[in-house]
Design a protein around this motif. Structure first.
Motif, PDB file in Angstrom:
ATOM      1  N   ARG A   4       0.786  -1.184  -0.055  1.00 20.01           N
ATOM      2  CA  ARG A   4      -0.113   0.092   0.001  1.00 20.01           C
ATOM      3  C   ARG A   4       0.581   1.363  -0.022  1.00 20.01           C
ATOM      4  N   ALA A   5       1.905   1.345   0.707  1.00 17.47           N
ATOM      5  CA  ALA A   5       2.860   2.352   0.778  1.00 17.47           C
ATOM      6  C   ALA A   5       3.826   2.242  -0.473  1.00 17.47           C
ATOM      7  N   ASP A   6       4.270   3.370  -0.782  1.00 19.58           N
ATOM      8  CA  ASP A   6       5.403   3.424  -1.943  1.00 19.58           C
ATOM      9  C   ASP A   6       6.576   2.840  -1.292  1.00 19.58           C
ATOM     10  N   ASN A  22      -2.301   2.237  -3.017  1.00 20.56           N
ATOM     11  CA  ASN A  22      -3.324   3.398  -2.699  1.00 20.56           C
ATOM     12  C   ASN A  22      -3.398   4.323  -3.784  1.00 20.56           C
ATOM     13  N   LYS A  23      -2.327   4.364  -4.601  1.00 19.58           N
ATOM     14  CA  LYS A  23      -2.286   5.379  -5.795  1.00 19.58           C
ATOM     15  C   LYS A  23      -3.544   4.866  -6.831  1.00 19.58           C
ATOM     16  N   THR A  24      -3.524   3.914  -7.110  1.00 20.53           N
ATOM     17  CA  THR A  24      -4.356   3.225  -8.130  1.00 20.53           C
ATOM     18  C   THR A  24      -5.782   3.287  -7.340  1.00 20.53           C
ATOM     19  N   ARG A  25      -5.839   2.975  -5.996  1.00 19.58           N
ATOM     20  CA  ARG A  25      -7.095   3.033  -5.518  1.00 19.58           C
ATOM     21  C   ARG A  25      -7.877   4.078  -5.411  1.00 19.58           C
ATOM     22  N   VAL A  26      -7.379   5.293  -5.646  1.00 21.19           N
ATOM     23  CA  VAL A  26      -8.033   6.689  -5.655  1.00 21.19           C
ATOM     24  C   VAL A  26      -7.976   7.446  -6.861  1.00 21.19           C
ATOM     25  N   SER A  27      -7.834   6.698  -8.093  1.00 23.33           N
ATOM     26  CA  SER A  27      -7.299   7.334  -9.231  1.00 23.33           C
ATOM     27  C   SER A  27      -8.340   6.829 -10.353  1.00 23.33           C
ATOM     28  N   ASP A  29     -10.919   5.411 -12.980  1.00 22.74           N
ATOM     29  CA  ASP A  29     -12.456   4.877 -12.767  1.00 22.74           C
ATOM     30  C   ASP A  29     -13.003   4.156 -11.339  1.00 22.74           C
ATOM     31  N   THR A  30     -11.736   4.194 -10.611  1.00 22.43           N
ATOM     32  CA  THR A  30     -11.923   3.208  -9.320  1.00 22.43           C
ATOM     33  C   THR A  30     -12.900   4.048  -8.603  1.00 22.43           C
ATOM     34  N   ILE A  31     -13.036   5.182  -8.371  1.00 21.04           N
ATOM     35  CA  ILE A  31     -13.962   6.046  -7.632  1.00 21.04           C
ATOM     36  C   ILE A  31     -15.367   6.062  -8.112  1.00 21.04           C
ATOM     37  N   LYS A  32     -15.450   6.243  -9.603  1.00 21.62           N
ATOM     38  CA  LYS A  32     -16.629   5.856 -10.263  1.00 21.62           C
ATOM     39  C   LYS A  32     -17.331   4.661  -9.745  1.00 21.62           C
ATOM     40  N   HIS A  33     -16.491   3.501 -10.108  1.00 22.54           N
ATOM     41  CA  HIS A  33     -16.909   2.339 -10.005  1.00 22.54           C
ATOM     42  C   HIS A  33     -17.628   2.069  -8.380  1.00 22.54           C
TER      43      HIS A  33
END
Length: 114
Positions: A4-6, A22-27, A29-33
């Motif tokens: 999760r961390a860099d 976490n970078k891909t979690r909040v970027s 289409d993830t949020i839209k999904h």
């Protein structure tokens, strides 16, 4: 082990290929999904026969209609309150100079205050 961390926070951003989960979690289409999925869960709890996994197109269309109706209701409520009580002039934003109470204008005063 989760990433999760860099893993290399000291490395140059241009050289790093992986910045953590976490970078891909909040970027993207993830949020839209997530929004559409939570809408489907809430709608299903209220009695609408809708499931994101079985019919994603229907879910997206219903979510779009829901957001549109929600925005329309918000605008109607705002206009009805303004119509009933007035005060539309207070919604106008003030100039930045007045809002912050300062300007970039330099004023030089003499000893006698002029």
């Amino acid at each position: 082990r989760s990433m999760r961390a860099d893993p290399r926070p000291d490395a140059d951003a241009n050289d790093v290929l992986f910045h953590g989960e976490n970078k891909t979690r909040v970027s993207g289409d993830t949020i839209k999904h997530y929004d559409i999925n939570s809408f489907a869960w809430n709608a299903y709890e209220k009695g609408t026969d809708i499931q994101m996994e079985t019919n994603p197109t229907q879910t997206e269309l219903l979510h779009g209609q829901f957001k549109e109706k929600k925005q329309n209701l918000k605008e109607e409520r705002k206009s009805s309150v303004l119509e009933k009580y007035g005060g539309e002039e207070h919604l106008q934003s003030l100039p930045k100079e007045l809002l912050l109470g300062q300007t970039e204008q330099f004023t030089l005063y003499t000893r006698d205050g002029r």
